[in-house]
Write an enzyme that holds these catalytic residues in place. Structure first.
Site, PDB file in Angstrom:
ATOM      1  N   ASP A   1      19.174  12.885  72.600  1.00  0.00           N
ATOM      2  CA  ASP A   1      18.686  13.971  72.797  1.00  0.00           C
ATOM      3  C   ASP A   1      18.991  15.520  72.895  1.00  0.00           C
ATOM      4  OD1 ASP A   1      16.701  15.376  73.573  1.00  0.00           O
ATOM      5  OD2 ASP A   1      15.120  14.548  75.046  1.00  0.00           O
TER       6      ASP A   1
ATOM      7  N   PHE B   1      15.825  14.765  80.996  1.00  0.00           N
ATOM      8  CA  PHE B   1      14.470  14.883  80.416  1.00  0.00           C
ATOM      9  C   PHE B   1      14.381  14.577  79.273  1.00  0.00           C
ATOM     10  CE2 PHE B   1      11.604  18.674  79.107  1.00  0.00           C
ATOM     11  CZ  PHE B   1      10.305  17.505  79.866  1.00  0.00           C
TER      12      PHE B   1
ATOM     13  N   LYS C   1      13.054  22.271  69.234  1.00  0.00           N
ATOM     14  CA  LYS C   1      12.865  23.623  70.402  1.00  0.00           C
ATOM     15  C   LYS C   1      13.908  24.705  69.557  1.00  0.00           C
ATOM     16  CE  LYS C   1      13.317  23.017  75.227  1.00  0.00           C
ATOM     17  NZ  LYS C   1      13.209  21.703  75.721  1.00  0.00           N
TER      18      LYS C   1
HETATM   19  C1  LIG Z   1      12.951  20.481  75.870  1.00  0.00           C
HETATM   20  C2  LIG Z   1      12.792  18.947  75.773  1.00  0.00           C
HETATM   21  C3  LIG Z   1      12.596  18.105  75.545  1.00  0.00           C
HETATM   22  C4  LIG Z   1      10.962  18.153  75.286  1.00  0.00           C
HETATM   23  O1  LIG Z   1      10.899  19.072  74.253  1.00  0.00           O
HETATM   24  P1  LIG Z   1       8.946  19.525  74.593  1.00  0.00           P
HETATM   25  O2  LIG Z   1       9.103  20.176  72.978  1.00  0.00           O
HETATM   26  O3  LIG Z   1       8.982  20.243  75.398  1.00  0.00           O
HETATM   27  O4  LIG Z   1       8.145  19.318  74.103  1.00  0.00           O
HETATM   28  C5  LIG Z   1      12.905  17.008  75.272  1.00  0.00           C
HETATM   29  N1  LIG Z   1      14.287  16.446  75.302  1.00  0.00           N
HETATM   30  C6  LIG Z   1      14.827  17.869  75.987  1.00  0.00           C
HETATM   31  C7  LIG Z   1      16.388  16.918  76.036  1.00  0.00           C
HETATM   32  C8  LIG Z   1      14.606  19.360  76.419  1.00  0.00           C
HETATM   33  O5  LIG Z   1      15.167  20.049  76.621  1.00  0.00           O
END
Ligand SMILES: *Cc1c(COP(=O)(O)O)cnc(C)c1O
Length: 405
Positions: A225, A140, A254
């Site tokens: 990520d 994700f 986050k």
């Molecule tokens: C939550 C998340 C995202 C997206 O972040 P947003 O602030 O919602 O755009 C991207 N990568 C990972 C691994 C995430 O957990």
């Protein structure tokens, strides 16, 4: 204090785009790992706003930073720079491999910048053929069209017309599949150093090592990520620091802001030079209000005692969850790292993670899920023992009801 401007949950259905299905209760205020709704009902928060509220709700360090900056300067745009953004960038280079920082407002935007930098670097240095992005099933990376396409869930990326091209998905933790696919055409491999949304799946040590080696062999960039794993979540400031593998580009968001919207892409000077003036940008990115709060959050979370405290709290969570499991036998495994934990339902309870979440909510405990079979917990990194014990007592009651039903 609360209930002054009470709104009904029905208003959501009347005025909001229906892409979410929020709980019935409407939170009104929070302190530490506790939340109170409009009716003053108390909840223990093991969700942490999906791995965002790393210092709990309304931590004095964040409140002070926000108040101070709120009375000085809120916004400039990138026509000018500002002191909080520069101090935060400096701090991020001190706590990671990075030499250069680009600020965004969310995880998706940080990833968008990472992917665009990788493509630009490849085009500048190697030519147009080197454009393949390899990513992983169940990964994700956010909801912009590029990041959702790189993410490994067709349910999120399909149905919006033609997608950005040359993106390949492979199984996570499968060295042979990557070996077979990666080539000199590969521009970058993008991965989470522990899949969050995809079900709390850790990489094997061999896999992360092999990804780095294969990237090096084929001149491909490695993008981690760390939007969910970053900022202390796994007990390291960034998860890569516990894996012995360093990426070329890292995205963070986050917990970076502890609740204020902010994201960043971290990289090296060598790569950063490919993002020349005009190649990318953001109106709000590096906004002084957001970066002042993030500076305070990073200052707090990067303290060795806070990072060590994450591993201590992981033990509290694991021990309590194992004890509850000895009683109710719902879980086949407790997995994850630090305070990014997943309780995986056993065969008999397949598909019922949401039922556990709803039952917990009724007892005054906020949980998350990661797919249909994993109950996820991403609480405050400074949650107290008392808050954990109270939350687990509520989970105990919830599981008792659920298993009796
Ligand atoms: C939550 C998340 C995202 C997206 O972040 P947003 O602030 O919602 O755009 C991207 N990568 C990972 C691994 C995430 O957990």
């Amino acid at each position: 204090m609360s209930g002054v401007q009470k709104v009904e949950r029905k208003l959501f259905d009347d005025v909001m785009v229906p892409c979410y299905a929020p709980m019935q209760m409407i939170p009104d205020r929070g302190k530490g790992a506790r939340i109170w709704d409009q009716d003053d009902r108390e909840y223990i928060d093991f969700a942490g706003g999906i791995a965002v509220s790393c210092l709990g709700h309304c931590h004095p360090v964040m409140v002070d930073a926000l108040k101070n900056q709120a009375e000085k300067l809120w916004h400039l745009s990138n026509v000018m720079t500002n002191a909080p953004a520069l101090r935060l960038a400096k701090k991020l280079t001190e706590v990671s491999f990075a030499e250069k920082v680009f600020f965004a407002n969310s995880g998706a935007e940080a990833n968008e910048a990472a992917l665009k930098l990788a493509r630009r670097w490849a085009a500048d240095v190697h030519g147009p053929e080197k454009s393949e992005i390899i990513a992983f099933n169940q990964g994700f990376h956010g909801r912009t069209f590029f990041t959702v396409t790189v993410g490994g869930q067709a349910a999120y990326s399909d149905g919006f017309g033609p997608k950005p091209g040359d993106v390949t998905h492979l199984p996570y933790n499968d060295i042979d599949a990557l070996k077979a696919k990666i080539s000199d055409r590969t521009c970058a491999v993008m991965m989470e150093p522990l899949q969050g949304e995809g079900g709390i799946v850790s990489p094997t040590p061999e896999f992360v090592k092999a990804v780095r080696e294969l990237c090096d062999r084929h001149n491909a960039l490695l993008i981690f990520d760390e939007v969910q794993t970053g900022n202390g979540r796994t007990g390291h400031f960034y998860a890569y620091q516990g894996l012995g593998v360093t990426p070329d580009i890292l995205s963070t968001a986050k917990s970076l802001g502890g609740g204020i919207p902010v994201g960043a892409m971290l990289t090296t000077t060598e790569l950063a030079q490919h993002m020349k003036v005009g190649t990318h940008g953001s109106t709000y990115g590096g906004n002084p209000l957001a970066t002042a709060v993030a500076e305070a959050v990073v200052g707090e979370v990067s303290k060795p005692e806070v990072l060590a405290g994450v591993l201590e709290r992981e033990k509290w969570f694991r021990e309590s969850l194992e004890a509850l499991n000895a009683k109710y036998g719902l879980f086949q495994e407790i997995r994850g790292k630090g305070l990014l934990l997943g309780a995986v339902l056993n065969d008999e309870w397949q598909g019922r993670a949401r039922d556990v979440l709803v039952a917990a909510g009724e007892e005054g405990l906020m949980l998350l899920v990661a797919g249909a079979n994993v109950v996820r917990m991403t609480p405050s990194l400074v949650i107290t023992k008392e808050e954990v014990e109270e939350g687990m007592a509520r989970l105990d009651r919830a599981l008792a009801k659920l298993t009796a039903a």
